[in-house]
Design an enzyme around this catalytic site. Structure first.
Site, PDB file in Angstrom:
ATOM      1  N   CYS A   2       0.841  -1.198   0.000  1.00  0.00           N
ATOM      2  CA  CYS A   2       0.000   0.000   0.000  1.00  0.00           C
ATOM      3  C   CYS A   2       0.875   1.247   0.000  1.00  0.00           C
ATOM      4  O   CYS A   2       1.920   1.299   0.645  1.00  0.00           O
ATOM      5  CB  CYS A   2      -0.948   0.096   1.190  1.00  0.00           C
ATOM      6  SG  CYS A   2      -2.048  -1.298   1.346  1.00  0.00           S
ATOM      7  N   ARG A  27       3.896  -0.036  -4.795  1.00  0.00           N
ATOM      8  CA  ARG A  27       3.655  -0.601  -3.456  1.00  0.00           C
ATOM      9  C   ARG A  27       2.360  -1.407  -3.396  1.00  0.00           C
ATOM     10  O   ARG A  27       2.076  -2.053  -2.376  1.00  0.00           O
ATOM     11  CB  ARG A  27       3.593   0.515  -2.421  1.00  0.00           C
ATOM     12  CG  ARG A  27       4.845   1.358  -2.354  1.00  0.00           C
ATOM     13  CD  ARG A  27       4.712   2.412  -1.289  1.00  0.00           C
ATOM     14  NE  ARG A  27       4.541   1.805   0.010  1.00  0.00           N
ATOM     15  CZ  ARG A  27       5.515   1.357   0.779  1.00  0.00           C
ATOM     16  NH1 ARG A  27       6.759   1.486   0.373  1.00  0.00           N
ATOM     17  NH2 ARG A  27       5.272   0.803   1.934  1.00  0.00           N
ATOM     18  N   TRP A  75      -2.719  -2.745  -1.666  1.00  0.00           N
ATOM     19  CA  TRP A  75      -2.400  -4.168  -1.867  1.00  0.00           C
ATOM     20  C   TRP A  75      -3.158  -4.867  -0.746  1.00  0.00           C
ATOM     21  O   TRP A  75      -2.779  -4.765   0.419  1.00  0.00           O
ATOM     22  CB  TRP A  75      -0.902  -4.386  -1.746  1.00  0.00           C
ATOM     23  CG  TRP A  75      -0.464  -5.786  -2.076  1.00  0.00           C
ATOM     24  CD1 TRP A  75      -0.141  -6.270  -3.309  1.00  0.00           C
ATOM     25  CD2 TRP A  75      -0.279  -6.874  -1.167  1.00  0.00           C
ATOM     26  NE1 TRP A  75       0.218  -7.586  -3.214  1.00  0.00           N
ATOM     27  CE2 TRP A  75       0.141  -7.990  -1.908  1.00  0.00           C
ATOM     28  CE3 TRP A  75      -0.444  -7.021   0.213  1.00  0.00           C
ATOM     29  CZ2 TRP A  75       0.408  -9.225  -1.329  1.00  0.00           C
ATOM     30  CZ3 TRP A  75      -0.184  -8.258   0.796  1.00  0.00           C
ATOM     31  CH2 TRP A  75       0.241  -9.339   0.011  1.00  0.00           C
ATOM     32  N   ASN A 101      -1.441   2.006   5.775  1.00  0.00           N
ATOM     33  CA  ASN A 101      -0.603   0.967   5.180  1.00  0.00           C
ATOM     34  C   ASN A 101      -0.150   0.076   6.329  1.00  0.00           C
ATOM     35  O   ASN A 101       0.514   0.554   7.244  1.00  0.00           O
ATOM     36  CB  ASN A 101       0.599   1.614   4.484  1.00  0.00           C
ATOM     37  CG  ASN A 101       1.696   0.623   4.145  1.00  0.00           C
ATOM     38  OD1 ASN A 101       1.422  -0.549   3.923  1.00  0.00           O
ATOM     39  ND2 ASN A 101       2.926   1.081   4.098  1.00  0.00           N
ATOM     40  N   GLY A 102      -0.533  -1.193   6.300  1.00  0.00           N
ATOM     41  CA  GLY A 102      -0.126  -2.104   7.386  1.00  0.00           C
ATOM     42  C   GLY A 102      -1.271  -3.044   7.730  1.00  0.00           C
ATOM     43  O   GLY A 102      -2.205  -3.220   6.945  1.00  0.00           O
ATOM     44  N   GLU A 488      17.371 -16.899  -9.779  1.00  0.00           N
ATOM     45  CA  GLU A 488      16.900 -15.535 -10.013  1.00  0.00           C
ATOM     46  C   GLU A 488      16.262 -15.410 -11.404  1.00  0.00           C
ATOM     47  O   GLU A 488      15.228 -14.764 -11.564  1.00  0.00           O
ATOM     48  CB  GLU A 488      18.082 -14.568  -9.837  1.00  0.00           C
ATOM     49  CG  GLU A 488      17.808 -13.128 -10.192  1.00  0.00           C
ATOM     50  CD  GLU A 488      16.710 -12.456  -9.370  1.00  0.00           C
ATOM     51  OE1 GLU A 488      16.218 -13.047  -8.390  1.00  0.00           O
ATOM     52  OE2 GLU A 488      16.319 -11.338  -9.758  1.00  0.00           O
ATOM     53  N   LYS A 492      12.420 -14.251 -12.082  1.00  0.00           N
ATOM     54  CA  LYS A 492      12.066 -13.128 -12.970  1.00  0.00           C
ATOM     55  C   LYS A 492      11.001 -13.567 -13.968  1.00  0.00           C
ATOM     56  O   LYS A 492      10.044 -12.854 -14.208  1.00  0.00           O
ATOM     57  CB  LYS A 492      13.274 -12.604 -13.752  1.00  0.00           C
ATOM     58  CG  LYS A 492      14.310 -11.801 -13.031  1.00  0.00           C
ATOM     59  CD  LYS A 492      13.878 -10.428 -12.590  1.00  0.00           C
ATOM     60  CE  LYS A 492      13.222 -10.479 -11.247  1.00  0.00           C
ATOM     61  NZ  LYS A 492      14.027 -10.301 -10.095  1.00  0.00           N
ATOM     62  N   GLU A 495       7.518 -14.276 -12.245  1.00  0.00           N
ATOM     63  CA  GLU A 495       6.778 -13.162 -11.636  1.00  0.00           C
ATOM     64  C   GLU A 495       6.230 -12.179 -12.657  1.00  0.00           C
ATOM     65  O   GLU A 495       5.193 -11.569 -12.415  1.00  0.00           O
ATOM     66  CB  GLU A 495       7.603 -12.448 -10.563  1.00  0.00           C
ATOM     67  CG  GLU A 495       8.762 -11.647 -11.069  1.00  0.00           C
ATOM     68  CD  GLU A 495       9.545 -10.981  -9.952  1.00  0.00           C
ATOM     69  OE1 GLU A 495       8.945 -10.547  -8.966  1.00  0.00           O
ATOM     70  OE2 GLU A 495      10.777 -10.890 -10.088  1.00  0.00           O
ATOM     71  N   HIS A 511      18.379 -35.796 -10.809  1.00  0.00           N
ATOM     72  CA  HIS A 511      17.704 -36.349  -9.631  1.00  0.00           C
ATOM     73  C   HIS A 511      16.204 -36.045  -9.660  1.00  0.00           C
ATOM     74  O   HIS A 511      15.550 -36.039  -8.617  1.00  0.00           O
ATOM     75  CB  HIS A 511      18.340 -35.798  -8.354  1.00  0.00           C
ATOM     76  CG  HIS A 511      19.781 -36.182  -8.234  1.00  0.00           C
ATOM     77  ND1 HIS A 511      20.173 -37.457  -7.878  1.00  0.00           N
ATOM     78  CD2 HIS A 511      20.911 -35.495  -8.474  1.00  0.00           C
ATOM     79  CE1 HIS A 511      21.503 -37.519  -7.887  1.00  0.00           C
ATOM     80  NE2 HIS A 511      21.976 -36.335  -8.251  1.00  0.00           N
ATOM     81  N   LYS A 610       5.888  -4.039  -4.521  1.00  0.00           N
ATOM     82  CA  LYS A 610       7.330  -3.847  -4.442  1.00  0.00           C
ATOM     83  C   LYS A 610       7.845  -3.996  -3.026  1.00  0.00           C
ATOM     84  O   LYS A 610       8.927  -4.488  -2.785  1.00  0.00           O
ATOM     85  CB  LYS A 610       7.644  -2.446  -4.980  1.00  0.00           C
ATOM     86  CG  LYS A 610       9.107  -2.110  -5.061  1.00  0.00           C
ATOM     87  CD  LYS A 610       9.719  -2.709  -6.298  1.00  0.00           C
ATOM     88  CE  LYS A 610      11.205  -2.510  -6.375  1.00  0.00           C
ATOM     89  NZ  LYS A 610      11.828  -3.586  -7.149  1.00  0.00           N
TER      90      LYS A 610
HETATM   91  C1  F6R Z   1      11.523 -10.101  -7.104  1.00  0.00           C
HETATM   92  C2  F6R Z   1      11.377  -9.163  -6.016  1.00  0.00           C
HETATM   93  C3  F6R Z   1      11.095  -9.681  -4.664  1.00  0.00           C
HETATM   94  C4  F6R Z   1      11.939  -8.940  -3.628  1.00  0.00           C
HETATM   95  C5  F6R Z   1      11.546  -9.371  -2.210  1.00  0.00           C
HETATM   96  C6  F6R Z   1      12.412  -8.705  -1.166  1.00  0.00           C
HETATM   97  O1  F6R Z   1      11.821  -9.460  -8.301  1.00  0.00           O
HETATM   98  O2  F6R Z   1      11.493  -7.985  -6.208  1.00  0.00           O
HETATM   99  O3  F6R Z   1      11.300 -11.049  -4.585  1.00  0.00           O
HETATM  100  O4  F6R Z   1      13.283  -9.210  -3.866  1.00  0.00           O
HETATM  101  O5  F6R Z   1      10.205  -9.033  -1.981  1.00  0.00           O
HETATM  102  O6  F6R Z   1      12.306  -7.331  -1.211  1.00  0.00           O
HETATM  103  P1  F6R Z   1      13.397  -6.396  -0.556  1.00  0.00           P
HETATM  104  O7  F6R Z   1      14.668  -6.587  -1.287  1.00  0.00           O
HETATM  105  O8  F6R Z   1      12.846  -5.008  -0.732  1.00  0.00           O
HETATM  106  O9  F6R Z   1      13.508  -6.797   0.876  1.00  0.00           O
END
Ligand code: F6R
Length: 615
Positions: A2, A27, A75, A101-102, A488, A492, A495, A511, A610
């Site tokens: 949020c 957010r 969110w 937010n929370g 990673e 990517k 997501e 395996h 985010k």
């Molecule tokens: C993936 C992504 C998330 C963040 C995770 C941690 O692309 O962005 O997996 O890496 O939510 O977020 P931070 O780094 O802000 O603690």
């Protein structure tokens, strides 16, 4: 999760709040709303969907000339995303308006008690409960809004960044924070409230970041009053001068923030090591490490905690710390670590990695480690974030704002910082000769140029993406330093394009996952010259003999893999420990192009946010 925005001053609040919400959409973006005060009335518009949808619906609000307002981009946590559950929420009398937010964890018991006393609720949210609790306290105790907010917050359990105003007293906004970020921008007889500084950076560089358990009473024409929520003690505002500029938070000609941020990596990595890496002098200078060197050198082990992409950067760091500095490392998901009663001693050093610096699980892991006496070091991107403040010391990544929800430059800059730390400790421990140390530092210094060259593969990767855009599954394989890069790459892809993808250590394929391989299955293999090259080539042969489709990331000039793979993308040669900084680039581009071709919302993938400030 949020984003919250507020404004009180002399300008029209509507455009400021709408633009601010758009900057905070990273957010959360499942619903949005705005409340504006004008001539004794509050005009509220809210909708399921994005801020763009809100703009279409908010004609009433858009036409007001109100100079006081609150906005929210959501969110969802409590209550499905729909128009009703969107913020702002107001109290039963209609006088108090809140954005939040929370999560209020004990909202159900408070709600029941309020219902018994005649309160009615229109939404399923915890926030509507909070605003009514504030109203009840205000009326019952006969106190002003600030005091009522304080008394109410002392009854709630959970996390919040809130802003509230009262229709009958429209020269004031009350804000409070615990566990979620809240910044106040200070202009000329005007104040801005936001989850981060991006909504107000074009109006002012002066800001206060509230600390946890602090609240502020913001009144026009008066100085801001800061208080501790628990005991009413006066807190003194620390007004910071922010360095952020508007350009950094705009797309700058790119179609998406994610692409812009992928292309920013040469600059971001350079900014990360600027002033820290002095290759010619053979020195790494990092204040947070220099001042705490003994803690690191005497540590039993380093525990790394993080989530998502940051956790992958932690895995890369495990290889680097153990390989170069010979310090034992354990890498933990913060969400598991915090709840599994881990053994932590005073001789442990915990490194918390977080782009946002707000991730709830990572914050909780830090608090736990501190309680047990460990030394806690933060690697964060967002300056002044909760994690940056909660840790004993730290190093910023200096990547600049990352707005695309999928992390890209955060990952490579985190690896850069962690590499610097590992190299520094290795050299302090006498692990290298001066010439070897100089060689590694010089190579690291040249990485931005090599990332630049790797980015030249963009058109080729776009072409490969076209072939695989309709795949339903994808496997990513790598070994050693490049195993976390495989994880990673898979993250990517899933997501932002919603294609199922898995990352595996290449040798683990036989395996189990090998059973998945057929002519439909794209397998992305990182097969750079250093690091188990021959073994990875054998793995590629195993895939080929089962008709899998191979996309290989190889070192420039590679011939062997070229003969086996369906597609190859080259990266410049570098030291093995630095390969992740290059091999990750084609994987970022692959996921980006596939997502664009599938018409997915690259910067705001579904269900994500985010900044994950809830556990
Ligand atoms: C993936 C992504 C998330 C963040 C995770 C941690 O692309 O962005 O997996 O890496 O939510 O977020 P931070 O780094 O802000 O603690």
């Amino acid at each position: 999760m949020c984003g919250i925005v507020g404004y009180i001053g002399h300008q029209e609040a509507y455009p400021i709040i709408i633009k601010g919400l758009q900057r905070l959409e990273y957010r959360g973006y499942d619903s949005a709303g705005i409340a504006l005060y004008e001539d004794g009335e509050i005009h509220v518009s809210k909708t399921k969907g994005k801020v763009e949808d809100l703009k279409k619906k908010a004609e009433n609000a858009a036409n007001t000339l109100g100079v006081l307002g609150l906005g929210h981009t959501r969110w969802a946590t409590h209550g499905v995303p729909n128009d009703t559950n969107s913020h702002p929420h107001y109290s039963n009398s209609g006088d108090l308006v809140i954005i939040h937010n929370g999560i209020i964890e004990n909202y159900e018991s408070i709600k029941k008690a309020l219902q018994k006393r005649g309160y009615e609720f229109k939404t399923d949210t915890d926030t509507e409960v909070l605003v009514n609790l504030i109203e009840e306290v205000k009326n019952k105790e006969g106190v002003k809004l600030g005091k009522a907010v304080q008394l109410a917050l002392n009854q709630v359990v959970g996390a919040y960044a809130i802003a509230v105003f009262d229709r009958t007293k429209p020269d004031e906004i009350v804000v409070a924070k615990l566990g979620s970020p809240l910044a106040i921008g200070i202009g000329e007889n005007e104040y801005f409230i936001a989850s981060d500084a991006s909504p107000f950076i074009e109006y002012t560089n002066n800001a206060i970041y509230l600390e946890d358990e602090e609240m502020a009473i913001i009144r026009l024409g008066k100085e801001i009053k800061l208080r501790k929520i628990k005991n009413d003690a006066i807190a003194y505002p620390n007004i910071l001068e922010l360095q952020l500029n508007l350009e950094e938070i705009e797309k700058g000609g790119y179609d998406h923030f994610m692409l812009k941020e992928i292309y920013e990596q040469p600059r971001a990595i350079l900014d990360t090591y600027r002033g820290r890496l002095l290759a010619n002098e053979g020195i790494i200078r990092m204040a947070g490490i220099d001042q705490n060197l003994e803690k690191f050198l005497n540590a039993n082990r380093i525990i790394i905690v993080a989530c998502g992409t940051s956790w992958h950067a932690g895995l890369v760091a495990e290889y680097i710390f153990e390989d170069l500095a010979r310090i034992p490392v354990e890498v933990e998901y913060a969400s598991e670590f915090r709840y599994r009663n881990p053994v932590i001693t005073e001789n442990d050093v915990l490194i918390a990695i977080s782009q946002s610096g707000e991730t709830a699980d990572t914050l909780a892991a830090i608090k736990l480690a501190k309680e047990k006496g460990a030394f806690v070091f933060g690697v964060c991107n967002v300056v002044g974030s909760s994690i940056a403040r909660e840790t004993h010391a730290g190093a910023y990544t200096h990547a600049g704002p990352e707005i695309g929800v999928a992390s890209t430059k955060a990952f490579t800059t985190q690896i850069t910082v962690l590499t610097l730390i590992a190299l520094k400790l290795a050299s302090e421990k006498g692990m290298f000769s001066a010439s070897k140390f100089h060689e590694i530092l010089t190579e690291l210094e040249g990485i931005p140029g090599k990332v630049e060259r790797t980015l030249e593969s963009n058109d080729l990767v776009a072409h490969i993406s076209d072939t695989y855009k309709d795949s339903t599954n994808c496997l990513y394989l790598g070994r050693g330093y490049n195993f976390p890069v495989a994880l990673e790459g898979a993250l990517k892809l899933k997501e932002i394009s919603y294609i199922h993808a898995e990352g595996y250590p290449a040798a683990e394929m036989k395996h189990g996952p090998i059973a998945l391989i057929d002519e439909q299955m794209p397998v992305v293999v990182i097969a750079t010259k250093k690091g188990h090259y021959e073994k990875v080539v054998s793995n590629i042969q195993e895939i080929k003999s089962r008709n899998g489709r191979i996309i290989a990331v190889v070192t420039e000039g590679d011939k062997t893999v070229k003969e086996l793979a369906d597609h190859v993308v080259e990266v410049p040669e570098t030291l093995e420990c630095l390969t992740p900084l290059l091999t990750t680039i084609p994987l970022q581009l692959l996921s980006y192009h596939i997502a664009v071709m599938r018409e997915c919302n690259v910067d705001q993938p579904r269900n994500l946010a985010k900044s994950v400030t809830v556990e």
